[in-house]
Design a protein around this motif. Sequence first.
Motif, PDB file in Angstrom:
ATOM      1  N   SER A 102       0.854  -1.189   0.000  1.00 21.05           N
ATOM      2  CA  SER A 102       0.000   0.000   0.000  1.00 21.05           C
ATOM      3  C   SER A 102       0.892   1.242   0.000  1.00 21.05           C
ATOM      4  CB  SER A 102      -0.906   0.000   1.235  1.00 21.05           C
ATOM      5  OG  SER A 102      -1.699   1.162   1.270  1.00 21.05           O
ATOM      6  N   HIS A 119      -6.372  -8.372  -4.979  1.00 22.84           N
ATOM      7  CA  HIS A 119      -6.104  -7.781  -6.289  1.00 22.84           C
ATOM      8  C   HIS A 119      -6.666  -8.684  -7.390  1.00 22.84           C
ATOM      9  CE1 HIS A 119      -3.346  -5.520  -3.776  1.00 22.84           C
ATOM     10  NE2 HIS A 119      -3.126  -4.676  -4.771  1.00 22.84           N
ATOM     11  N   SER A 143      -1.032   1.152  -5.916  1.00 19.22           N
ATOM     12  CA  SER A 143      -1.892   0.328  -5.071  1.00 19.22           C
ATOM     13  C   SER A 143      -2.027   0.927  -3.671  1.00 19.22           C
ATOM     14  CB  SER A 143      -1.311  -1.083  -4.959  1.00 19.22           C
ATOM     15  OG  SER A 143      -1.977  -1.846  -3.973  1.00 19.22           O
TER      16      SER A 143
END
Length: 763
Positions: A221, A258, A282
């Motif tokens: 992240s 994902h 992401s």
Amino acid sequence: MAEKSVIADEFSSSVSCGLMLSKRIYYGKGASPTPALMSRSLSSTESCYLPTAVMAYAVVSEPSVVDNPDVPSYQPYVHGRCEPPALIPLHMHEVSMEVDCWMDTAFVTASGAWRVHCIMAGRRCDCRVAVPMGEQGSILGVEVDISETEKSSYNSKWVTLADSKDMEKVAKSGDGFFLTPHIYTFRIPQVEGGSYVSIKVCWSQKLPYKDGQFCLTVPFSFPTYVIPVGKKIPKREKIQLNVNSGSGTELMIQCSSHPLKELSREVRKLSFVYEAEVPAWSTSDLDFAYTVTSSDLFGGVLLQSPALRDFDEREMFCLYLFPGNKQIRRVFRREVVFVVDISQSMQGLPIENVKNALLASLSKLNPQDSFNIITFNSESNLFSPTMVLATHGSILKATQWLSSNILTTDGGTNIMQPLKQAMKLLSDTSESIPLVFLITDGSVEDEREICNVVKGCLTSGGSVSPRIFTFGIGLYCNHYFLQMLAQIGRGHYDCTYNADNIELRMERLFTTASSVVLADITMNIPENLDSLELFPSRIPDLSFGSPLIMSGRYKGDFPDTIKVKGRLADMSTFIMDLKVQNAKDMSFDRILTRRQIDILTCHAWLSESKELEDKVAKISLQTSFPSEYTCLILLQTDSEKKVPEPMLLQEIFNKISLLKKGDSKTQKLVSLGCLGVGFGNLTATAKNIPPGANEPKSPEGAEILVNAATNCCSLVLDRCCCMCCIQTLSYMNNQCYIVLTQLCTALACCECINCCYELCECF
């Protein structure tokens, strides 16, 4: 225990300062960085600035070097230094990740490219790389390539601690360390502004097993402030995931964070890929869960020959057992004694979370189960002189007893006495699984004696020996002592370095301990084997909370099947023939090394064997897994030549000799240190220091200085040439006067203070 380490606080503060300092950067007409988080003040929750994926930062000591290397902004010059240095997150231009899940271990290779976008052309700065990892993460290797005027690269190497003494003389200390137990960070020295830094980091991490599922979580992240500024800059991210369970049963996917596209599917293997051009990186970790399907208990044995350069020429094998469906098999009745450290260092959040986890575990017992609680510091205190049935009333009494007995100012730690009491309470067990659950945050001097005493108690005990489960909190306890104790007691060990995770980890360990489906497991030793070594030597029980995976070395001919025998909950004997197969599509060197190093290190500590220590070091050097007896270094090559593979230790020492003579044109060393957890801290335990409480804290002057440097209120200070003052183009208001005055007062340089006060008095 501190909820968040001082080092992590300082890191977050430095990143916050770096983000404010990066406001000086001009990106050209019509271009501006992502506004999210850029306006966040220092009063915000600084833990948000800890990395949640692999990231790189510019280490800025001199604010004056901060500028766009392509488009100079001609910002007002800043006199001053940031102590500790500010950390400006670098813009990321590409990222990819490859994950190989083999049995209960995941191997992650994360690659990315970052640009030093915040340092003016012709100037240099250090870069710091942060690597967040999943559960039980272990750094395996690092590669760095830098595209600048003269290309340079780094490759990591493992060396023994004894061999690394010379390296410490030529390498700067503090280059590599753990920011938190799950975030490792290291330094890349002197990178030119505008350069692209390509980084590849490899690590391994544990695949937690919960409710029959293997659960993978990899930090992936990225914050918005690492997005490159500019509309036409492509951003492509890629994830490749390969799963090999090692078993002969089908894999079923349970969840994925994902949109993974399936590339191939076999009975025990799966392969996926995700690749996309994205407007932003992401913002979620990679989460993936799968089950190894079977209605009943099953297992197998895998064989593999050693690698060509393996110093141990014996063959390798891996034995695995899975518990199957909970509805098929019944678990054993439980008799459990909780042995809880309540010394002064445990007070506060740690002991409260331990109490909550203990009470949650008691609530999962059945009325026919029995329990007891022993709290200890320098003395021990029993909830009951005998085992108590786990009825609602007795659990309520235990709750009240705990609340009144865990608060103490006694700083002692005596583990031997309560362990003996626990073993005595469980000495007459016959038709249940007796459990000792030890929780502590400290080390004691008689740990080896404790291990030997427990060995004696187990060999002279009743028909069913107590299982010992150990749980360590923080870095001051000796985790190898706790692991050794669990191995002796055919139990399991777990730990946490964060008080917030105590409940989760303790309850998971108790689930493993209390859901045993097959006990007293043995395997028949083939007569035609010349030698056999098991890791661990005593086979633990099989439970619904965790599959059983063991490894070993042997000489001779392995048979086609191995007979495994154990005892079921109804006290009947269970016998299974495990099929033996050759494993050609997985690397035992990678899968089994972590547990082998841990087990051998425990025995090396217990026996104080230099021979075993040397063996662990050899395994670490051969497999690139960290150990207590090796450390990691980076070798830098200034040119397009990379470090040759493989490089012998003697070649590394030759480079050290050149460095000592002053020849550093071709290669430099960066020491990343030992990545082990150590063997506890008797001094910290004796002083009742909570884990993390005695870490040195860096000066906070950077926050004041960078706030002043980025504030609109300023003054032309032409009369001042000292490094603590700020030269800008505007005026000074009352707030700036206060800040500058406080800064000057805090500094230790008399000339600097006089200079600043002389200027301040003008206003």
